[in-house]
Enzyme design. Sequence first.
Site, PDB file in Angstrom:
ATOM      1  N   LYS A 192       0.853  -1.189   0.000  1.00 50.22           N
ATOM      2  CA  LYS A 192       0.000   0.000   0.000  1.00 50.22           C
ATOM      3  C   LYS A 192       0.887   1.237   0.000  1.00 50.22           C
ATOM      4  CE  LYS A 192      -3.753   2.195   2.604  1.00 50.22           C
ATOM      5  NZ  LYS A 192      -4.578   2.108   3.819  1.00 50.22           N
ATOM      6  N   LYS A 245      -2.404  -1.493  -3.575  1.00 45.83           N
ATOM      7  CA  LYS A 245      -3.232  -0.292  -3.509  1.00 45.83           C
ATOM      8  C   LYS A 245      -2.355   0.938  -3.617  1.00 45.83           C
ATOM      9  CE  LYS A 245      -6.639   2.034  -0.594  1.00 45.83           C
ATOM     10  NZ  LYS A 245      -7.354   2.109   0.678  1.00 45.83           N
TER      11      LYS A 245
HETATM   12 ZN   LIG Z   1      -5.741   3.374   8.252  1.00 51.36          ZN
END
Ligand SMILES: [Zn+2]
Length: 322
Positions: A192, A245
């Site tokens: 992420k 992501k």
């Molecule tokens: Zn968070």
Amino acid sequence: MINRTRRLRKTENIRRLVREHKLTIDDLIYPLFIEEGENIETEIVSMPGIKRFSLDTISKELDEVVALDIPAVLLFGIPSEKDDTGSETWNDDGIMQQAVRFIKKNYPSLYVITDVCFCEYTSHGHCGIIHENDVDNDATLVNIAKQVISHAKAGVDMVAPSGMMDGMILSIREALDNTGFPNLPIMSYAVKYSSAFYGPFRDAADSAPTFGDRRTYQMDPSNRDEGLREATFDDQEGADILMVKPALAYLDIIRDLKNNFDRPIACYNVSGEYAMIKAAAEKGWIDGDRVMMESLLSMKRAGADIIITYFAKDVAKLLLKK
Ligand SMILES: [Zn+2]
């Protein structure tokens, strides 16, 4: 001799036969924002078509999701009370836990996944406990364990930790195994990035940090090899699904994970990616439906097995029309 690749593009039927990738409703997870309170149905200005609901208004949205045959939803809870540890996350009667029980009771066929983090629940908006102006990794792990156990008791089908704490998958796996939930799977936000594409989400989930940013725990967008490292640790710690992501600006990372791990790969087509397409389509500058389909298809081509997307209902409607 000329190599005539155009032979296999001549008609739609031959193009169908040689088509390598396909986007289907089976690929999609639809995120839902559920706010504590009553009579809430608030459109998120920067995400046209996406709303925050309270539990008493969410049924028509869920009816539609089920009617469109979307297999799963990913829940984000927005509590009415925040504090500096995010203790509402492990309240068995918190908004997330209530939402899980409500959906599993009234829509038993729908697969329910919960986001596991603290940023919507902490007064400072960071993804864990703050110590000396930064998130304290190991103290946060203790609370993550409490949070997942509470989600598990509420009846969730899968948990999706998003906070990028080191060791979070191991802590969650052990917590679930030790409390009688060895079969509850984990979808890890393994790679992420600290991304500007999350902007509209922070309006949606009310989770913007009040100081600093998330660069001490989310990844630097410049790094590719580090993504493999992150995914390797989560794979070893017992993640069942590995997620990247955001998606569109990180297709290379999705392909890296697909090539290197024998696990399903998910990607999160985030709020900024959604907002850009919606805004340009609204202005008449692009064909919104076609750009949406092409963008999501690029994620499949990159190697994603699962796409979490605010477009899920739009895609399903389009595919069902065909
Ligand atoms: Zn968070």
